[in-house]
Design a protein around this motif. Sequence first.
Motif, short mmCIF file in Angstrom:
data_model
loop_
_atom_site.label_atom_id
_atom_site.label_comp_id
_atom_site.label_asym_id
_atom_site.label_seq_id
_atom_site.Cartn_x
_atom_site.Cartn_y
_atom_site.Cartn_z
N ARG A 74 -16.93 -10.06 7.38
CA ARG A 74 -16.12 -9.28 8.21
C ARG A 74 -15.03 -10.21 9.17
NH1 ARG A 74 -17.84 -6.01 12.73
NH2 ARG A 74 -16.90 -6.52 15.01
N HIS A 75 -15.60 -11.53 9.32
CA HIS A 75 -14.54 -11.99 9.45
C HIS A 75 -13.04 -12.43 9.53
CE1 HIS A 75 -16.70 -12.95 13.89
NE2 HIS A 75 -17.48 -13.14 12.79
N THR A 76 -14.26 -12.66 7.85
CA THR A 76 -12.08 -12.16 6.73
C THR A 76 -11.77 -11.76 6.76
OG1 THR A 76 -13.40 -14.10 5.41
CG2 THR A 76 -11.41 -13.27 4.51
N TYR A 77 -12.11 -10.23 6.71
CA TYR A 77 -11.32 -9.25 6.98
C TYR A 77 -10.13 -8.68 7.77
CZ TYR A 77 -13.11 -5.86 2.90
OH TYR A 77 -13.37 -6.08 2.23
N LEU A 78 -10.56 -9.62 9.48
CA LEU A 78 -9.95 -9.80 10.74
C LEU A 78 -8.60 -10.44 10.48
CD1 LEU A 78 -12.74 -10.08 12.58
CD2 LEU A 78 -11.65 -7.92 12.98
N ASN A 79 -9.18 -11.86 9.72
CA ASN A 79 -7.46 -12.53 9.32
C ASN A 79 -7.07 -11.80 8.61
OD1 ASN A 79 -9.03 -14.50 11.30
ND2 ASN A 79 -10.33 -15.35 9.93
N LYS A 80 -7.49 -11.47 7.80
CA LYS A 80 -6.47 -10.81 6.61
C LYS A 80 -5.88 -9.58 6.91
CE LYS A 80 -8.65 -10.73 2.43
NZ LYS A 80 -9.09 -10.35 1.40
N SER A 81 -6.64 -9.31 8.64
CA SER A 81 -5.84 -7.78 8.96
C SER A 81 -4.21 -8.87 10.01
CB SER A 81 -6.54 -6.95 9.94
OG SER A 81 -7.38 -6.16 9.06
N TRP A 82 -4.80 -9.44 10.68
CA TRP A 82 -3.98 -10.87 11.38
C TRP A 82 -2.80 -10.97 10.26
CZ3 TRP A 82 -2.21 -11.33 16.44
CH2 TRP A 82 -1.28 -12.00 15.97
N ASN A 83 -3.10 -11.68 9.05
CA ASN A 83 -1.67 -11.60 7.95
C ASN A 83 -0.70 -10.54 7.65
OD1 ASN A 83 -1.16 -13.50 5.92
ND2 ASN A 83 -1.88 -12.04 5.03
N TYR A 84 -1.43 -9.80 7.44
CA TYR A 84 -0.46 -8.20 7.27
C TYR A 84 -0.37 -7.97 8.17
CZ TYR A 84 -0.54 -4.10 4.10
OH TYR A 84 -0.02 -2.74 3.97
N VAL A 85 -0.08 -7.18 9.59
CA VAL A 85 0.31 -6.50 10.11
C VAL A 85 1.62 -7.89 10.47
CG1 VAL A 85 0.43 -6.92 12.54
CG2 VAL A 85 -1.63 -5.73 11.23
N MET A 86 1.38 -9.14 10.74
CA MET A 86 1.98 -9.93 10.87
C MET A 86 3.52 -9.78 10.23
SD MET A 86 1.98 -11.41 13.93
CE MET A 86 1.03 -9.33 14.28
N ARG A 87 3.16 -10.22 9.02
CA ARG A 87 3.74 -9.95 8.07
C ARG A 87 4.57 -8.64 7.67
NH1 ARG A 87 3.59 -14.67 4.69
NH2 ARG A 87 2.38 -16.09 4.66
N LYS A 137 -6.48 -0.69 6.01
CA LYS A 137 -4.73 -0.59 5.22
C LYS A 137 -4.42 0.69 5.96
CE LYS A 137 -2.92 -1.60 1.16
NZ LYS A 137 -1.47 -0.74 1.42
N LYS A 138 -5.25 1.88 5.93
CA LYS A 138 -4.55 3.03 6.65
C LYS A 138 -4.23 2.81 7.42
CE LYS A 138 -5.83 6.52 2.99
NZ LYS A 138 -6.76 8.05 2.01
N THR A 139 -4.87 2.09 8.34
CA THR A 139 -5.13 2.18 9.72
C THR A 139 -4.00 0.96 10.03
OG1 THR A 139 -7.42 2.50 10.23
CG2 THR A 139 -5.99 1.31 12.14
N LEU A 140 -3.76 0.20 9.27
CA LEU A 140 -3.07 -1.36 9.31
C LEU A 140 -1.33 -0.55 8.73
CD1 LEU A 140 -4.37 -4.13 8.34
CD2 LEU A 140 -4.72 -3.34 10.49
N ASP A 141 -1.05 0.19 7.67
CA ASP A 141 -0.19 0.34 7.74
C ASP A 141 0.91 1.21 9.20
OD1 ASP A 141 -0.15 -0.69 5.42
OD2 ASP A 141 -0.80 1.01 4.01
N LEU A 142 -0.03 2.79 10.08
CA LEU A 142 0.22 3.17 10.48
C LEU A 142 0.82 2.11 11.46
CD1 LEU A 142 0.50 5.54 11.93
CD2 LEU A 142 -1.63 5.57 11.76
N TYR A 143 -0.35 1.19 11.91
CA TYR A 143 0.42 0.69 13.26
C TYR A 143 2.29 0.24 12.55
CZ TYR A 143 1.23 -3.13 16.80
OH TYR A 143 1.52 -4.24 17.84
N ILE A 144 1.67 -0.23 11.47
CA ILE A 144 3.25 -0.62 11.30
C ILE A 144 4.68 0.46 10.86
CG2 ILE A 144 4.63 -2.30 9.00
CD1 ILE A 144 1.37 -3.71 8.32
N LYS A 145 3.89 1.19 10.28
CA LYS A 145 5.27 2.04 10.62
C LYS A 145 5.04 2.45 12.31
CE LYS A 145 6.09 6.52 8.71
NZ LYS A 145 5.61 7.48 8.11
#
Length: 370
Positions: A74-87, A137-145
């Motif tokens: 769970r906590h690693t998914y949060l870190n991974k999400s941050w990395n994905y959004v910031m990149r 991933k779909k949620t993060l991609d939507l935010y990035i877009k």
Amino acid sequence: MKNNFLASVLIFFTLLTYSQSYDFKTIIDLEATNVISQGNTGTCWSFSTSSFLESEIIRLTGQKIDLSEMYNVRHTYLNKSWNYVMRQGKAQFSQGGLAHDVINSISEHGFVPNSVYSGLLNGNEKHNHSKLEDTLKKTLDLYIKEPKTFDWKKRTHDILDTFLGENVESFDYEGTQYTPLSFMKKVKIDPKNYITLTSFSHKPNYINFILNIPDNFSNGTFFNVPIDELTNIVNNALEKGFTIELDCDVSEKTFSAKHGLAIIPVDGVNIENALVNLSKEKEVTQEFRQQEFENYNTTDDHLMHITGLLKDQNGTTYYKVKNSWGKNSKRVNYGGYIYMSEAYFKLKTISITLHKNALTKKILKILRKA
């Protein structure tokens, strides 16, 4: 006539030699928790590292505790999400990870028993993260877009709550109240005591460097040593009573969970036969290992847990490796373990993680100066 007879005898004994079934003798067998299954997830990194930490707790305290794999997922998914959004989506987002992701997670968030946080909701008995990964991933991609349209951090937390359960701030264990960090301290685990080592010739030996493999999203560093020295470190650690976390390639046909065996036979050997009967293995050099890494024959596939050492009737060394695919093995006495030859380890290992006290005096001396 005599020559024909001698030739026949030679052929007979040669065939006899190559048709010997494996006969293993246990040399070292360190205590570990039960083999379990990671289910339909790519979280072997958490299962194997949790198993490694469970053996560390046994070594340090004598207690056998089933740790929650999903708490650190769970906590690693949060870190991974941050990395994905910031990149801005220009990074890998998947279920994969590495041992240091668990070490990073417990450094900040501690850990909890599996009885407190199983990650299984609604009566589910097996882990399945296909929908979880896809939804995140779909949620993060939507935010990035379309940035600023919603709070992606809150949405990510909500998704993890739905699929894995709400985060744990405190809990009761055997009549005492703990936080995840105080529980980790209680069982004497200090994240600063663990180090990851590797062996690749595209970087100098005895330095820390970031290994560029897809699942190293957190840019973890690896201490580089020659492959023969890495093997010696593992053997020395096992002799001293330390188990080892292992990251390696399992894509080879000669890695067989069914047969409970991982070997590197010489070219031309029938693989099915080699998994049943003793076969000659390739000599693995640093150059061969590097070549297989650079041409993608050796990739970062799977993480497991080394808990012991064995030898076959010819004196060849094998490592007893705890897998996380359940206890499905043709050799039922293996119970979900893989017996990995030293040649396979030398060729297919990406990295190992272990307690610093398990290191050889030579490596400890170099690390103190680094």
